[in-house]
Design a protein around this motif. Sequence first.
Motif, PDB file in Angstrom:
ATOM      1  N   ARG A 154       0.816  -1.216   0.000  1.00  0.00           N
ATOM      2  CA  ARG A 154       0.000   0.000   0.000  1.00  0.00           C
ATOM      3  C   ARG A 154       0.853   1.271   0.000  1.00  0.00           C
ATOM      4  N   ARG A 155       2.150   1.131   0.234  1.00  0.00           N
ATOM      5  CA  ARG A 155       3.039   2.284   0.302  1.00  0.00           C
ATOM      6  C   ARG A 155       3.567   2.614  -1.082  1.00  0.00           C
ATOM      7  N   ARG A 156       4.007   3.839  -1.260  1.00  0.00           N
ATOM      8  CA  ARG A 156       4.410   4.304  -2.583  1.00  0.00           C
ATOM      9  C   ARG A 156       5.885   4.092  -2.896  1.00  0.00           C
ATOM     10  N   VAL A 157       6.711   3.936  -1.870  1.00  0.00           N
ATOM     11  CA  VAL A 157       8.151   3.786  -2.099  1.00  0.00           C
ATOM     12  C   VAL A 157       8.761   2.958  -0.970  1.00  0.00           C
ATOM     13  N   TYR A 158       9.814   2.229  -1.307  1.00  0.00           N
ATOM     14  CA  TYR A 158      10.546   1.477  -0.298  1.00  0.00           C
ATOM     15  C   TYR A 158      11.935   2.093  -0.153  1.00  0.00           C
ATOM     16  N   ALA A 159      12.238   2.611   1.026  1.00  0.00           N
ATOM     17  CA  ALA A 159      13.564   3.170   1.309  1.00  0.00           C
ATOM     18  C   ALA A 159      14.415   2.093   1.974  1.00  0.00           C
ATOM     19  N   HIS A 160      15.575   1.860   1.409  1.00  0.00           N
ATOM     20  CA  HIS A 160      16.480   0.803   1.890  1.00  0.00           C
ATOM     21  C   HIS A 160      17.811   1.450   2.301  1.00  0.00           C
ATOM     22  N   PRO A 161      17.925   1.863   3.574  1.00  0.00           N
ATOM     23  CA  PRO A 161      19.144   2.554   4.028  1.00  0.00           C
ATOM     24  C   PRO A 161      20.228   1.616   4.557  1.00  0.00           C
ATOM     25  N   VAL A 162      20.109   0.346   4.273  1.00  0.00           N
ATOM     26  CA  VAL A 162      21.011  -0.650   4.844  1.00  0.00           C
ATOM     27  C   VAL A 162      22.382  -0.581   4.166  1.00  0.00           C
TER      28      VAL A 162
ATOM     29  N   ILE B 130       6.726   9.967  -3.816  1.00  0.00           N
ATOM     30  CA  ILE B 130       5.583  10.291  -2.954  1.00  0.00           C
ATOM     31  C   ILE B 130       4.611  11.236  -3.651  1.00  0.00           C
ATOM     32  N   THR B 131       5.134  12.197  -4.393  1.00  0.00           N
ATOM     33  CA  THR B 131       4.262  13.205  -5.008  1.00  0.00           C
ATOM     34  C   THR B 131       3.727  12.807  -6.378  1.00  0.00           C
ATOM     35  N   ASP B 132       4.294  11.769  -6.979  1.00  0.00           N
ATOM     36  CA  ASP B 132       3.857  11.368  -8.317  1.00  0.00           C
ATOM     37  C   ASP B 132       3.476   9.880  -8.329  1.00  0.00           C
ATOM     38  N   PRO B 133       2.218   9.574  -7.995  1.00  0.00           N
ATOM     39  CA  PRO B 133       1.790   8.171  -7.905  1.00  0.00           C
ATOM     40  C   PRO B 133       1.981   7.389  -9.200  1.00  0.00           C
ATOM     41  N   LEU B 134       1.756   8.005 -10.342  1.00  0.00           N
ATOM     42  CA  LEU B 134       1.917   7.301 -11.618  1.00  0.00           C
ATOM     43  C   LEU B 134       3.379   6.921 -11.847  1.00  0.00           C
ATOM     44  N   HIS B 135       4.269   7.835 -11.561  1.00  0.00           N
ATOM     45  CA  HIS B 135       5.705   7.553 -11.679  1.00  0.00           C
ATOM     46  C   HIS B 135       6.100   6.415 -10.736  1.00  0.00           C
ATOM     47  N   ALA B 136       5.620   6.479  -9.499  1.00  0.00           N
ATOM     48  CA  ALA B 136       5.924   5.425  -8.520  1.00  0.00           C
ATOM     49  C   ALA B 136       5.409   4.074  -9.007  1.00  0.00           C
ATOM     50  N   ARG B 137       4.223   4.043  -9.554  1.00  0.00           N
ATOM     51  CA  ARG B 137       3.646   2.785 -10.042  1.00  0.00           C
ATOM     52  C   ARG B 137       4.441   2.228 -11.219  1.00  0.00           C
ATOM     53  N   THR B 138       4.816   3.090 -12.152  1.00  0.00           N
ATOM     54  CA  THR B 138       5.577   2.658 -13.333  1.00  0.00           C
ATOM     55  C   THR B 138       6.933   2.090 -12.930  1.00  0.00           C
ATOM     56  N   VAL B 139       7.637   2.792 -12.075  1.00  0.00           N
ATOM     57  CA  VAL B 139       8.947   2.318 -11.619  1.00  0.00           C
ATOM     58  C   VAL B 139       8.776   1.047 -10.774  1.00  0.00           C
ATOM     59  N   GLY B 140       7.723   0.998  -9.976  1.00  0.00           N
ATOM     60  CA  GLY B 140       7.441  -0.193  -9.182  1.00  0.00           C
ATOM     61  C   GLY B 140       7.180  -1.419 -10.057  1.00  0.00           C
ATOM     62  N   GLU B 141       6.490  -1.219 -11.164  1.00  0.00           N
ATOM     63  CA  GLU B 141       6.247  -2.328 -12.089  1.00  0.00           C
ATOM     64  C   GLU B 141       7.559  -2.838 -12.679  1.00  0.00           C
ATOM     65  N   ASP B 142       8.471  -1.912 -12.993  1.00  0.00           N
ATOM     66  CA  ASP B 142       9.785  -2.314 -13.494  1.00  0.00           C
ATOM     67  C   ASP B 142      10.586  -3.049 -12.413  1.00  0.00           C
ATOM     68  N   ALA B 143      10.439  -2.599 -11.171  1.00  0.00           N
ATOM     69  CA  ALA B 143      11.122  -3.267 -10.058  1.00  0.00           C
ATOM     70  C   ALA B 143      10.604  -4.692  -9.908  1.00  0.00           C
ATOM     71  N   ARG B 144       9.290  -4.864 -10.008  1.00  0.00           N
ATOM     72  CA  ARG B 144       8.709  -6.204  -9.897  1.00  0.00           C
ATOM     73  C   ARG B 144       9.191  -7.112 -11.021  1.00  0.00           C
ATOM     74  N   ALA B 145       9.183  -6.598 -12.232  1.00  0.00           N
ATOM     75  CA  ALA B 145       9.642  -7.399 -13.374  1.00  0.00           C
ATOM     76  C   ALA B 145      11.100  -7.811 -13.193  1.00  0.00           C
ATOM     77  N   ALA B 146      11.926  -6.908 -12.717  1.00  0.00           N
ATOM     78  CA  ALA B 146      13.341  -7.222 -12.495  1.00  0.00           C
ATOM     79  C   ALA B 146      13.500  -8.272 -11.406  1.00  0.00           C
ATOM     80  N   ALA B 147      12.756  -8.140 -10.334  1.00  0.00           N
ATOM     81  CA  ALA B 147      12.849  -9.109  -9.230  1.00  0.00           C
ATOM     82  C   ALA B 147      12.385 -10.490  -9.670  1.00  0.00           C
ATOM     83  N   LEU B 148      11.295 -10.549 -10.417  1.00  0.00           N
ATOM     84  CA  LEU B 148      10.800 -11.844 -10.876  1.00  0.00           C
ATOM     85  C   LEU B 148      11.774 -12.499 -11.853  1.00  0.00           C
TER      86      LEU B 148
END
Length: 133
Positions: free
Chosen positions: A33-41, A94-112
């Motif tokens: 449900r969140r728009r971005v994942y921050a990974h400071p590790v 956070i401010t651009d939901p469409l951008h977040a969704r598009t990049v998130g879809e690319d992240a999912r495709a890369a992970a899969l």
Amino acid sequence: MKTDGLADHLRIPPERCRSYELVQHDLHAEMARRRVYAHPVRWTSLGLSLLEAMHLGMPVVALATTEVTETVPTGAGVVSNRIDVLTDAVRDFITDPLHARTVGEDARAAALARYGLSRFLDDWERLLKEVTR
């Protein structure tokens, strides 16, 4: 994770710091449900939480350390060691939901493609065929 009292501990006004105590079976639904994942590790070779976030279709903003630079391809998020670049990326997602969704879809495709179950099973099947010839 016991984050109750975190705002007080960090001396942050409580209205600026929300904490959530989730049971395991609610975690992935809430993450998605969140728009971005921050990974400071910095020190983990490759955090499972990073892969989970990518599988959930979340764009990643991460420090360019260890295996992160190999795991998050261009287009799946922002990887840098510059705080201004990371801060701007979080703000943009956070401010651009469409951008977040598009990049998130690319992240999912890369992970899969790299870490998905079908890739894992294909590799095992190929290995078993090789060693049983």
